[in-house]
Design a protein around this motif. Structure first.
Motif, mmCIF file in Angstrom:
data_model
loop_
_atom_site.group_PDB
_atom_site.id
_atom_site.type_symbol
_atom_site.label_atom_id
_atom_site.label_comp_id
_atom_site.label_asym_id
_atom_site.label_seq_id
_atom_site.Cartn_x
_atom_site.Cartn_y
_atom_site.Cartn_z
ATOM 1 N N TRP A 186 9.853 -71.679 -18.438
ATOM 2 C CA TRP A 186 10.992 -70.753 -18.548
ATOM 3 C C TRP A 186 12.226 -71.411 -17.956
ATOM 4 C CZ3 TRP A 186 13.989 -68.163 -14.752
ATOM 5 C CH2 TRP A 186 14.743 -67.068 -15.214
ATOM 6 N N THR A 187 13.366 -71.199 -18.621
ATOM 7 C CA THR A 187 14.644 -71.715 -18.133
ATOM 8 C C THR A 187 15.656 -70.585 -18.080
ATOM 9 O OG1 THR A 187 14.195 -73.885 -19.108
ATOM 10 C CG2 THR A 187 16.488 -73.389 -18.518
ATOM 11 N N ARG A 188 16.317 -70.463 -16.940
ATOM 12 C CA ARG A 188 17.340 -69.427 -16.779
ATOM 13 C C ARG A 188 18.585 -69.793 -17.565
ATOM 14 N NH1 ARG A 188 17.865 -65.691 -13.005
ATOM 15 N NH2 ARG A 188 16.277 -66.693 -11.702
ATOM 16 N N GLY A 189 19.099 -68.825 -18.296
ATOM 17 C CA GLY A 189 20.394 -68.974 -18.943
ATOM 18 C C GLY A 189 21.419 -68.078 -18.274
ATOM 19 N N THR A 190 22.523 -67.836 -18.942
ATOM 20 C CA THR A 190 23.528 -66.924 -18.401
ATOM 21 C C THR A 190 23.070 -65.477 -18.580
ATOM 22 O OG1 THR A 190 24.684 -66.901 -20.517
ATOM 23 C CG2 THR A 190 25.407 -68.517 -18.865
ATOM 24 N N ALA A 191 23.560 -64.622 -17.705
ATOM 25 C CA ALA A 191 23.254 -63.192 -17.796
ATOM 26 C C ALA A 191 24.490 -62.402 -17.389
ATOM 27 C CB ALA A 191 22.078 -62.833 -16.890
ATOM 28 N N THR A 192 24.888 -61.455 -18.237
ATOM 29 C CA THR A 192 26.035 -60.605 -17.919
ATOM 30 C C THR A 192 25.662 -59.146 -18.144
ATOM 31 O OG1 THR A 192 26.915 -60.775 -20.178
ATOM 32 C CG2 THR A 192 27.706 -62.379 -18.556
ATOM 33 N N LEU A 193 26.246 -58.304 -17.328
ATOM 34 C CA LEU A 193 26.078 -56.851 -17.463
ATOM 35 C C LEU A 193 27.433 -56.219 -17.180
ATOM 36 C CD1 LEU A 193 24.118 -54.380 -17.803
ATOM 37 C CD2 LEU A 193 23.916 -54.394 -15.317
ATOM 38 N N SER A 194 27.912 -55.433 -18.119
ATOM 39 C CA SER A 194 29.231 -54.807 -17.974
ATOM 40 C C SER A 194 29.121 -53.314 -18.189
ATOM 41 C CB SER A 194 30.224 -55.391 -18.981
ATOM 42 O OG SER A 194 30.377 -56.778 -18.799
ATOM 43 N N LEU A 195 29.743 -52.561 -17.291
ATOM 44 C CA LEU A 195 29.852 -51.115 -17.478
ATOM 45 C C LEU A 195 30.958 -50.855 -18.498
ATOM 46 C CD1 LEU A 195 28.948 -48.281 -16.519
ATOM 47 C CD2 LEU A 195 30.715 -48.444 -14.745
ATOM 48 N N VAL A 196 30.632 -50.104 -19.539
ATOM 49 C CA VAL A 196 31.580 -49.793 -20.610
ATOM 50 C C VAL A 196 32.161 -48.396 -20.425
ATOM 51 C CG1 VAL A 196 31.862 -49.514 -23.109
ATOM 52 C CG2 VAL A 196 30.372 -51.324 -22.203
#
Length: 492
Positions: free
Chosen positions: A90-100
């Protein structure tokens, strides 16, 4: 006569202070580590040059080989990389979470390990999800498709002046649901992702997670994307749902990747052969793998550097002719963070030798001093080994304790009857560095690591020189009130 009496008065204290041969060896070990240790350069290299050492990654293999080179440099024998396989990488990539909705806000997150990514950006409602029983789970059926699930109430995070490990961690009530059952529900219901509280103060993130052994690589990993969220952001989402009675909406995008398995990983081992009983073994170990949000310094570069220093010191004494009766085997395990896989494979690969393993001493709780060694309920060890460690009181070691703990590489040895001796350490800042983006070299405290190496080196040598193997008998859990009390203590 007067001169003879005066001479006697001066000479007697000198004779009384002459150390025993055993204590003389202890003093040589303590001084060698104090005066010539290489803990700081080794830990700097492991932290800054090699960096995070995720199980299955090229950087972990680099660390394995570097450690093997160090073992050879320090004069150990039978230095090798012992391979085993994990089902999937497994390789970590980018992760984003935004409140809309109800307002726009970028939230701070990190993916759980061995969790999948999303198929691009996914937007959906946040739904509180806290089933404890199968009946509870059925209440969510048909209601969570495309949802981002908030996994329970926020943690009750303690103030920063409480440095105990586990203080404020989110420990939900025991659930009757098995992980396979829950994963299958999340997958078949079409859940977009799950969110968990990092349960740390001041914006610290956590990561954990892993794989399960077996041939089914689909079931070996998480079935839906999963993010850890800073406590502050997680608590805000919870309040929007419960206090404000709103329906927050978020957008999520995760780019993790899996590699084809199986993946070969390694433990690094080396030996200082015993002079009289070379087939009897004392293991001194730590795990060299780490999580990847930071540099893996205190979890567990510190333990790894102490094992390396113990190898260097005892190797240096061996060149002076000071050698143990039994073999001392130095082991740097991998795969600890995903479920003790390295030490589990060690006991499989060395199954025929385990009857002649006297102990496994493990260092894995950060940069704090070693205050005690736990004997996992084996009270019979205390009168045998305790008197052997009196020299260590000079460096702040308080002795042995029957206390137990879980969560690290002594457990596979314990399961096979080999006494595990995990370190009980001053927790220092481990609560804040453990699995977080703050696990960096500047958090290491070299003086404490020198003390830890002194404790482990003297202990390993003394166990290796005992007349017999350490006692293995221990009361069954709950057999005594003391064991029951100790086993209920928080387990790092």
């Amino acid at each position: 006569m007067k001169h003879i009496l005066l001479l006697a008065l001066f000479c007697c204290p000198l004779l009384a202070d002459e150390p025993s041969p055993k204590v003389a060896v202890d003093l040589k070990i303590l001084d060698e580590i104090k005066s010539h240790n290489t803990i700081e350069p080794n830990l700097r290299h492991l932290s800054d040059v090699i960096g995070p050492r995720l199980t299955g990654s090229p950087s972990l293999v680099t660390a394995n080989k570097w450690a093997a080179d160090k073992f050879n440099e320090y004069g150990l024998s039978n230095v090798k990389l012992e391979p085993y396989e994990i089902p999937i990488g497994w390789t970590r990539g980018t992760a984003t979470l935004s409140l809309v909705e109800p307002v726009a806000k970028t939230l701070t997150v990190a993916s759980a390990g061995w969790a999948p990514g999303t198929d691009g950006t996914v937007t959906g409602p946040v739904v509180l999800f806290e089933p404890r029983t199968r009946k509870d789970l059925e209440n969510y059926r048909g209601k969570v498709k495309g949802a981002i699930l908030l996994r329970g109430k926020p943690a009750n995070v303690s103030p920063v002046n409480d440095t105990r490990y586990g203080a404020g961690m989110n420990r939900p009530p025991r659930s009757e649901l098995k992980s396979d059952e829950l994963n299958e529900f999340l997958r078949t219901e079409g859940v977009a992702a799950t969110l968990r509280d990092s349960a740390k103060p001041h914006g610290l993130l956590v990561t954990t997670g892993g794989f399960r052994d077996g041939d089914d690589r689909v079931k070996a990993v998480a079935q839906v994307p999963s993010l850890f969220v800073t406590h502050e952001d997680y608590a805000m989402l919870y309040r929007l749902l419960t206090d404000h009675k709103l329906e927050p909406k978020v957008s999520i995008n995760i780019k993790n990747t899996f590699s084809d398995g199986p993946v070969t990983v390694y433990n690094t081992v080396g030996e200082l052969p015993g002079t009289e009983k070379p087939d009897e073994i004392v293991v001194i170990g730590a795990h060299i793998d780490s999580w990847d949000l930071a540099r893996g310094t205190t979890d567990n570069g510190t333990g790894s550097s102490i094992v390396l220093e113990t190898a260097r010191t005892l190797g240096a004494l061996a060149k002076q002719g000071i050698k143990p009766k039994r073999t001392i085997r130095f082991a740097l395990f991998s795969g600890e963070e995903q479920g003790l896989h390295g030490s589990k494979n060690y006991v499989k690969q060395h199954a025929s030798e385990l009857e002649k393993h006297s102990a496994a001493i493990i260092h894995d709780t950060g940069t704090g001093k070693v205050m005690n060694l736990r004997t996992m309920g084996r009270a019979a060890i205390l009168p045998v080994l305790g008197p052997e460690l009196e020299s260590l009181k000079s460096v702040g070691f308080e002795g042995l304790t029957v206390e137990s703990m879980g969560g690290t590489d002594h457990l596979p040895f314990e399961a096979k009857g080999v006494p595990g001796l995990p370190c009980k350490q001053d927790m220092d800042e481990y609560r804040f560095t453990h699995h977080t983006q703050s696990d960096t070299y500047d958090k290491a405290k070299p003086a404490n690591l020198v003390q830890g190496a002194q404790v482990l080196a003297v202990t390993a040598y003394r166990i290796a020189d005992l007349d017999k193997l350490l006692p293995r008998d221990k009361p069954k859990r709950g057999e005594t009130s003391k064991e029951k009390k100790d086993s209920a203590k928080p387990k790092p």
